[in-house]
Design an enzyme around this catalytic site. Structure first.
Site, PDB file in Angstrom:
ATOM      1  CD  GLN A  55     -86.867 -36.361 -50.027  1.00  0.00           C
ATOM      2  OE1 GLN A  55     -86.046 -36.229 -50.905  1.00  0.00           O
ATOM      3  NE2 GLN A  55     -86.349 -35.377 -48.767  1.00  0.00           N
ATOM      4  CE1 TYR A  88     -84.320 -30.666 -57.233  1.00  0.00           C
ATOM      5  CE2 TYR A  88     -84.277 -31.190 -55.001  1.00  0.00           C
ATOM      6  CZ  TYR A  88     -83.772 -31.132 -56.417  1.00  0.00           C
ATOM      7  OH  TYR A  88     -83.082 -31.378 -56.507  1.00  0.00           O
ATOM      8  NE  ARG A 142     -84.021 -33.396 -45.171  1.00  0.00           N
ATOM      9  CZ  ARG A 142     -82.875 -33.837 -45.953  1.00  0.00           C
ATOM     10  NH1 ARG A 142     -82.312 -34.220 -47.271  1.00  0.00           N
ATOM     11  NH2 ARG A 142     -81.349 -34.243 -44.603  1.00  0.00           N
ATOM     12  N   GLY A 168     -76.357 -38.718 -44.461  1.00  0.00           N
ATOM     13  CA  GLY A 168     -76.482 -39.344 -45.811  1.00  0.00           C
ATOM     14  C   GLY A 168     -75.769 -40.474 -46.402  1.00  0.00           C
ATOM     15  NE  ARG A 169     -71.708 -36.442 -48.207  1.00  0.00           N
ATOM     16  CZ  ARG A 169     -71.807 -35.208 -47.698  1.00  0.00           C
ATOM     17  NH1 ARG A 169     -70.673 -34.324 -48.629  1.00  0.00           N
ATOM     18  NH2 ARG A 169     -71.579 -33.886 -47.018  1.00  0.00           N
TER      19      ARG A 169
HETATM   20  C1  FMN Z   1     -75.915 -39.258 -53.412  1.00  0.00           C
HETATM   21  C2  FMN Z   1     -77.204 -38.272 -52.693  1.00  0.00           C
HETATM   22  C3  FMN Z   1     -78.423 -38.133 -53.199  1.00  0.00           C
HETATM   23  C4  FMN Z   1     -78.989 -37.157 -52.631  1.00  0.00           C
HETATM   24  N1  FMN Z   1     -80.470 -37.226 -52.473  1.00  0.00           N
HETATM   25  C5  FMN Z   1     -81.579 -36.467 -51.404  1.00  0.00           C
HETATM   26  C6  FMN Z   1     -83.198 -36.586 -51.762  1.00  0.00           C
HETATM   27  O1  FMN Z   1     -83.441 -37.175 -52.933  1.00  0.00           O
HETATM   28  N2  FMN Z   1     -83.399 -36.027 -51.233  1.00  0.00           N
HETATM   29  C7  FMN Z   1     -83.192 -34.971 -50.190  1.00  0.00           C
HETATM   30  O2  FMN Z   1     -84.029 -34.440 -49.274  1.00  0.00           O
HETATM   31  N3  FMN Z   1     -81.619 -34.584 -49.764  1.00  0.00           N
HETATM   32  C8  FMN Z   1     -81.244 -35.766 -50.586  1.00  0.00           C
HETATM   33  N4  FMN Z   1     -79.988 -34.945 -49.991  1.00  0.00           N
HETATM   34  C9  FMN Z   1     -79.382 -34.476 -49.457  1.00  0.00           C
HETATM   35  C10 FMN Z   1     -79.424 -35.868 -48.308  1.00  0.00           C
HETATM   36  O3  FMN Z   1     -80.286 -35.946 -47.884  1.00  0.00           O
HETATM   37  C11 FMN Z   1     -78.314 -34.968 -46.402  1.00  0.00           C
HETATM   38  O4  FMN Z   1     -78.823 -34.210 -45.905  1.00  0.00           O
HETATM   39  C12 FMN Z   1     -76.642 -34.795 -47.467  1.00  0.00           C
HETATM   40  O5  FMN Z   1     -75.963 -35.763 -47.884  1.00  0.00           O
HETATM   41  C13 FMN Z   1     -76.076 -33.997 -45.911  1.00  0.00           C
HETATM   42  O6  FMN Z   1     -76.375 -35.149 -45.452  1.00  0.00           O
HETATM   43  P1  FMN Z   1     -74.369 -35.790 -45.187  1.00  0.00           P
HETATM   44  O7  FMN Z   1     -73.035 -35.227 -44.686  1.00  0.00           O
HETATM   45  O8  FMN Z   1     -74.393 -36.984 -43.589  1.00  0.00           O
HETATM   46  O9  FMN Z   1     -74.400 -36.643 -46.990  1.00  0.00           O
HETATM   47  C14 FMN Z   1     -78.799 -35.983 -51.279  1.00  0.00           C
HETATM   48  C15 FMN Z   1     -77.490 -36.679 -50.798  1.00  0.00           C
HETATM   49  C16 FMN Z   1     -76.851 -36.816 -51.310  1.00  0.00           C
HETATM   50  C17 FMN Z   1     -75.277 -37.570 -50.872  1.00  0.00           C
END
Ligand code: FMN
Length: 370
Positions: free
Chosen positions: A101, A188, A235, A324-325
Site C-alpha cells: 500500500q 490522507y 483504495r 483487518g482486526r
Molecule cells: C491497527 C489498524 C491499522 C490500520 N492501518 C491501516 C492502513 O495502514 N491503511 C489502511 O488503508 N487502512 C488501515 N486500517 C483500516 C483497515 O484496513 C480496515 O479497513 C479496518 O480495520 C476495518 O476492517 P475490520 O473491521 O475487518 O478490522 C487499519 C486498521 C487497524 C485496526
C-alpha cells in the site's frame, strides 16, 4: 452458513488467489529505526498471515514528507527495498500474494514525526486529528500529538508527489511485490484532494468534482504506466468522515473517479468501509452502481462477518472480502472460519502501533485444540 464463495479461488489478473479472504492493510509501526526499514519480524508477521488469498501491507510512505506516524515503513530507499524483499519472499514461500500500500499522509502529520511541515491541497489544519511519536514515555508506548498546519501545495509539489508514487510503485515491484495499492482513503493526501472541505483550491486541482479527482487519476495513470494496470489497485473510503473529512458530494465524486479508473482498467477498487459497531450500512444502490460503472475486481472491507462477506460475494456485488482486526489477532483466520473455531481477541491495545515489538504482533497463536 455454508461458505460456497469465500473459499473459492479467484484470479486477480496474473495472480491466482487461493481464497477470497483479503488481509486488509494495517499500520503496525514496527519498522527498524532510524530509517523506517522493513525487517525480519515483519516478515514473520506477514508470513503467519499467508492464509489469506491476498495480503495488502500496512500503509507505506513514498517519501519522508509523506510520513505521518512514527516507525511506519517506507518504500523510497535502497535499504527499504531490500527490507521488503524479506517480506515478499516469506509470503510467497508460504503460498500467498502480497500488494504494497503506497501512502502519502498529506496534512495528517507533524514536524515532530519527520521534521517537516505537512503539505496539503489547502492550508487547512485537520481538526480533532492526531498522529503519534515514540518519545520514550510510558514504557515505549506511542504518544499522540495534534497534527500541524499544512502548507498549500504548489504545482511543483504536486508533480513531486506523483513522481514519488511512481518511484514507490517501481520500488515495490523491484522488491517482488505482486502489485501496489494506492491509498486514496481515510483522510490522507489523495482523499484530502477528493473532498471539498479539505480542498478549497481554485486551480485545476480544486473547485469541481472533476478537478478534485485529478490528483488521484494522475497518480493512478502514472503508476499504471510505470508498473502495469494489472498490478495497480486503488483504495477509497466514501463513507468515512474521520480525520475531518466532510463533503456532501463525496458519493458522486467517487462514482466519477470510478468511471475514470475503469477507463484506466486498473486491477481493483478496494472500499474501506466504516468499521465501528453501529456504523450505517452501505446502501445497496451504491454497490450496484459501482458494480455497473467499474468492471474489474471490487473489494469490500470493514467490520464484516464471514456471513456478510459470503452474502456480498454470492450477490455478486464484490469479489474479495477484506478482514483487518480478525487477521491481526488470528493468523489462521480462514481455517477458523471454515471450522467455526473460536477467535483470539486484541490482547493489549498498546501493542497495536509499535508498543511491544513481537508482543501483540507475532505471538497471536494459531488454533490449538485443547
Ligand atoms: C491497527 C489498524 C491499522 C490500520 N492501518 C491501516 C492502513 O495502514 N491503511 C489502511 O488503508 N487502512 C488501515 N486500517 C483500516 C483497515 O484496513 C480496515 O479497513 C479496518 O480495520 C476495518 O476492517 P475490520 O473491521 O475487518 O478490522 C487499519 C486498521 C487497524 C485496526
Amino acid at each position: 452458513m455454508e461458505y460456497q464463495k469465500l473459499f473459492q479461488e479467484y484470479k486477480l489478473n496474473q495472480n491466482q488467489l487461493k481464497n477470497r479472504f483479503l488481509m486488509a492493510p494495517m499500520t503496525r509501526s514496527r519498522a527498524s529505526q532510524p530509517d523506517d526499514v522493513p525487517n525480519a519480524l515483519m516478515a514473520e508477521y506477514y508470513a503467519q498471515r499467508s492464509t489469506a488469498g491476498l495480503i495488502i501491507t500496512e500503509a507505506t510512505q513514498v517519501s519522508l514528507q509523506g510520513k505521518g506516524y512514527a516507525n511506519t515503513p517506507g518504500i523510497y530507499s535502497k535499504q527499504q527495498i531490500e527490507g521488503w524483499k524479506l517480506i515478499t519472499d516469506a509470503v510467497h514461500k508460504s503460498g500467498s500474494k502480497i500488494f504494497l500500500q503506497l501512502w502519502h499522509v498529506g496534512r495528517v502529520s507533524s514536524s515532530k514525526v519527520n521534521g517537516l511541515q505537512p503539505i496539503a491541497p489547502s492550508s487547512l489544519t485537520a481538526q480533532n486529528t492526531s498522529v503519534y511519536i515514540f518519545d520514550g514515555a510510558l514504557n515505549g508506548d506511542a504518544t499522540f500529538v495534534p497534527v500541524e498546519e499544512p502548507r498549500e501545495m504548489n504545482k511543483t509539489d504536486i508533480d513531486t508527489v506523483i513522481e514519488e508514487f511512481v518511484q514507490g510503485a517501481k520500488n515495490a515491484i523491484e522488491a517482488n511485490f505482486d502489485g501496489v495499492e494506492i491509498h486514496g482513503a481515510n483522510g490522507y493526501l489523495i482523499d484530502q484532494f477528493l473532498r471539498s472541505n479539505s480542498n478549497t483550491r481554485t486551480d485545476e486541482y480544486g473547485g469541481t468534482k472533476e478537478n478534485r479527482i485529478r490528483l488521484l487519476i494522475e497518480i493512478s495513470k502514472a503508476v499504471v504506466h510505470a508498473v502495469g494496470k494489472e498490478k495497480t489497485g486503488i483504495r477509497l473510503s466514501p463513507f468515512i468522515s474521520f480525520k475531518d473529512m466532510n463533503d456532501p458530494e463525496i458519493l458522486q465524486t467517487i462514482m466519477l473517479a470510478a468511471t475514470a479508473l475503469n477507463k484506466l482498467d486498473v486491477a481493483y477498487i478496494h472500499l474501506c468501509e466504516a468499521d465501528w459497531d453501529d456504523a450505517p450500512q452501505i446502501p445497496i444502490d451504491f454497490r450496484i452502481k459501482l458494480r455497473d460503472i467499474f468492471k474489474n475486481t471490487i473489494i469490500a472491507t470493514g467490520n464484516k462477518t464471514p456471513d456478510e462477506g459470503e452474502k456480498l460475494l454470492q450477490d455478486n456485488l464484490v469479489d474479495l472480502i477484506g478482514f483487518g482486526r480478525n487477521f491481526l489477532t488470528n493468523p489462521d483466520y480462514p481455517a477458523r472460519v471454515k471450522k467455526s473455531l473460536g477467535l483470539n481477541k486484541i490482547s493489549d491495545t498498546h501493542t497495536l502501533f509499535g508498543g511491544g515489538q513481537a508482543r501483540g504482533y507475532t505471538d497471536y497463536p494459531f488454533y490449538k485444540a485443547d
